[in-house]
Design a protein around this motif. Structure first.
Motif, PDB file in Angstrom:
ATOM      1  N   UNK A 179       0.817  -1.214   0.000  1.00 33.37           N
ATOM      2  CA  UNK A 179       0.000   0.000   0.000  1.00 33.37           C
ATOM      3  C   UNK A 179       0.854   1.269   0.000  1.00 33.37           C
ATOM      4  N   UNK A 180       1.914   1.270   0.829  1.00 32.68           N
ATOM      5  CA  UNK A 180       2.724   2.471   1.007  1.00 32.68           C
ATOM      6  C   UNK A 180       3.673   2.736  -0.142  1.00 32.68           C
ATOM      7  N   UNK A 181       4.533   1.762  -0.441  1.00 40.75           N
ATOM      8  CA  UNK A 181       5.456   1.924  -1.563  1.00 40.75           C
ATOM      9  C   UNK A 181       4.673   1.995  -2.867  1.00 40.75           C
ATOM     10  N   UNK A 182       3.546   1.288  -2.917  1.00 38.91           N
ATOM     11  CA  UNK A 182       2.744   1.267  -4.134  1.00 38.91           C
ATOM     12  C   UNK A 182       1.772   2.418  -4.267  1.00 38.91           C
ATOM     13  N   UNK A 183       1.847   3.393  -3.353  1.00 38.39           N
ATOM     14  CA  UNK A 183       0.906   4.506  -3.407  1.00 38.39           C
ATOM     15  C   UNK A 183       1.017   5.290  -4.713  1.00 38.39           C
ATOM     16  N   UNK A 184       2.191   5.255  -5.337  1.00 38.10           N
ATOM     17  CA  UNK A 184       2.375   5.996  -6.596  1.00 38.10           C
ATOM     18  C   UNK A 184       1.544   5.405  -7.727  1.00 38.10           C
ATOM     19  N   UNK A 185       1.044   4.179  -7.533  1.00 40.57           N
ATOM     20  CA  UNK A 185       0.220   3.562  -8.574  1.00 40.57           C
ATOM     21  C   UNK A 185      -1.260   3.902  -8.401  1.00 40.57           C
ATOM     22  N   UNK A 186      -1.605   4.602  -7.317  1.00 41.90           N
ATOM     23  CA  UNK A 186      -2.986   5.029  -7.122  1.00 41.90           C
ATOM     24  C   UNK A 186      -3.262   6.275  -7.956  1.00 41.90           C
ATOM     25  N   UNK A 187      -4.527   6.584  -8.084  1.00 38.27           N
ATOM     26  CA  UNK A 187      -4.898   7.748  -8.884  1.00 38.27           C
ATOM     27  C   UNK A 187      -5.921   8.589  -8.130  1.00 38.27           C
ATOM     28  N   UNK A 188      -5.996   9.880  -8.501  1.00 41.27           N
ATOM     29  CA  UNK A 188      -7.008  10.764  -7.950  1.00 41.27           C
ATOM     30  C   UNK A 188      -6.759  11.124  -6.494  1.00 41.27           C
ATOM     31  N   UNK A 189      -7.817  11.534  -5.785  1.00 44.05           N
ATOM     32  CA  UNK A 189      -7.682  11.975  -4.396  1.00 44.05           C
ATOM     33  C   UNK A 189      -7.232  10.864  -3.456  1.00 44.05           C
ATOM     34  N   UNK A 190      -7.342   9.612  -3.898  1.00 42.35           N
ATOM     35  CA  UNK A 190      -6.911   8.481  -3.069  1.00 42.35           C
ATOM     36  C   UNK A 190      -5.418   8.547  -2.760  1.00 42.35           C
ATOM     37  N   UNK A 191      -4.635   9.164  -3.641  1.00 42.46           N
ATOM     38  CA  UNK A 191      -3.190   9.233  -3.442  1.00 42.46           C
ATOM     39  C   UNK A 191      -2.873   9.984  -2.147  1.00 42.46           C
ATOM     40  N   UNK A 192      -3.378  11.202  -2.027  1.00 45.35           N
ATOM     41  CA  UNK A 192      -3.087  11.990  -0.826  1.00 45.35           C
ATOM     42  C   UNK A 192      -3.737  11.389   0.404  1.00 45.35           C
ATOM     43  N   UNK A 193      -4.954  10.885   0.274  1.00 46.72           N
ATOM     44  CA  UNK A 193      -5.644  10.273   1.412  1.00 46.72           C
ATOM     45  C   UNK A 193      -4.868   9.077   1.945  1.00 46.72           C
ATOM     46  N   UNK A 194      -4.375   8.232   1.047  1.00 44.71           N
ATOM     47  CA  UNK A 194      -3.597   7.061   1.463  1.00 44.71           C
ATOM     48  C   UNK A 194      -2.289   7.476   2.130  1.00 44.71           C
ATOM     49  N   UNK A 195      -1.629   8.479   1.568  1.00 43.71           N
ATOM     50  CA  UNK A 195      -0.366   8.941   2.150  1.00 43.71           C
ATOM     51  C   UNK A 195      -0.579   9.461   3.573  1.00 43.71           C
ATOM     52  N   UNK A 196      -1.664  10.199   3.788  1.00 39.89           N
ATOM     53  CA  UNK A 196      -1.949  10.726   5.130  1.00 39.89           C
ATOM     54  C   UNK A 196      -2.305   9.598   6.097  1.00 39.89           C
ATOM     55  N   UNK A 197      -2.960   8.588   5.600  1.00 38.64           N
ATOM     56  CA  UNK A 197      -3.337   7.446   6.443  1.00 38.64           C
ATOM     57  C   UNK A 197      -2.114   6.640   6.868  1.00 38.64           C
ATOM     58  N   UNK A 198      -1.218   6.384   5.918  1.00 40.15           N
ATOM     59  CA  UNK A 198      -0.128   5.443   6.162  1.00 40.15           C
ATOM     60  C   UNK A 198       1.147   6.078   6.715  1.00 40.15           C
TER      61      UNK A 198
END
Length: 227
Positions: free
Chosen positions: A160-179
């Protein structure tokens, strides 16, 4: 991904491979309609298991099985509970889906698998509290008392963390803040003496946590663009 998983597990005995195949087919059934960004969700589950097999050198079948099913109770408790061998026509309404799902896992794949999955499954949310804060507290408390569950959760976090760059849209920032707040938590957990991984594997994980932190920083620490 299935072929890579098969290659990673071909050295196990026949009984172990059967257990792994059963777990994989159950995961594929439960997550058959789920997607993650641009790919089937099953690929995420396979990467979590493959990472533990190849990079973490885990040979404990129950840990790998739990890795394949680590999101089953969180995402599909009702569907998993409905697989129980209750007599046809039994009214399961009012049953706690999470408890029933964990019981089904224990019956199918063993109580240790169910305990490992329970350790990495989020508890019910308290709507009066911050969702991310509750998640962080759960991870720290649950993994503090579950050394093998750490391997599953850290493999999941790496994907999830290293692979966050493969996410798209607002999920990218939301995931980064979560993890992001979990990076120091995982650094502490992975370096503990009771974490059942070799020193070489622990260093590999620490390098991956550094990479995740770099990516979170790149997402969250960018200066604001001028209006």
């Amino acid at each position: 991904m299935r072929e890579r998983f098969r290659l990673e597990t071909e050295g196990f005995d026949a009984d172990s491979r059967r257990r792994l195949d059963d777990a994989l087919e159950l995961a594929a059934r439960l997550h058959r309609d789920d997607r993650r960004s641009r790919e089937p969700y099953l690929n995420h589950l396979l990467r979590v298991a493959i990472r533990m097999l190849h990079h973490y050198q885990v040979r404990d079948i129950y840990v790998i099985v739990a890795g394949l099913l680590h999101d089953a109770v969180k995402d599909h408790p009702a569907e998993l509970a409905e697989l129980t061998t209750a007599p046809s026509g039994t009214d399961l309404s009012g049953t706690d889906p999470t408890a029933a799902a964990l019981t089904e896992l224990a019956d199918r794949l063993g109580t240790r698998v169910a305990r490992l999955v329970a350790a990495v499954t989020n508890p019910p949310w308290d709507p009066g509290r911050d969702r991310h804060e509750q998640y962080h507290e759960h991870v720290a408390a649950s993994l503090d008392r579950g050394p093998w569950a750490r391997a599953i959760k850290i493999s999941d976090f790496t994907d999830n963390g290293v692979g966050v760059i493969h996410s798209v849209g607002p999920e990218v920032e939301s995931s980064a803040r979560k993890y992001r707040p979990l990076v120091p938590v995982y650094r502490d957990l992975v370096t503990r003496a009771d974490t059942p991984l070799s020193e070489q594997v622990k260093q590999h994980i620490l390098d991956q946590l550094d990479l995740a932190e770099e990516r979170f920083s790149a997402i969250l620490d960018q200066p604001a663009h001028p209006a």
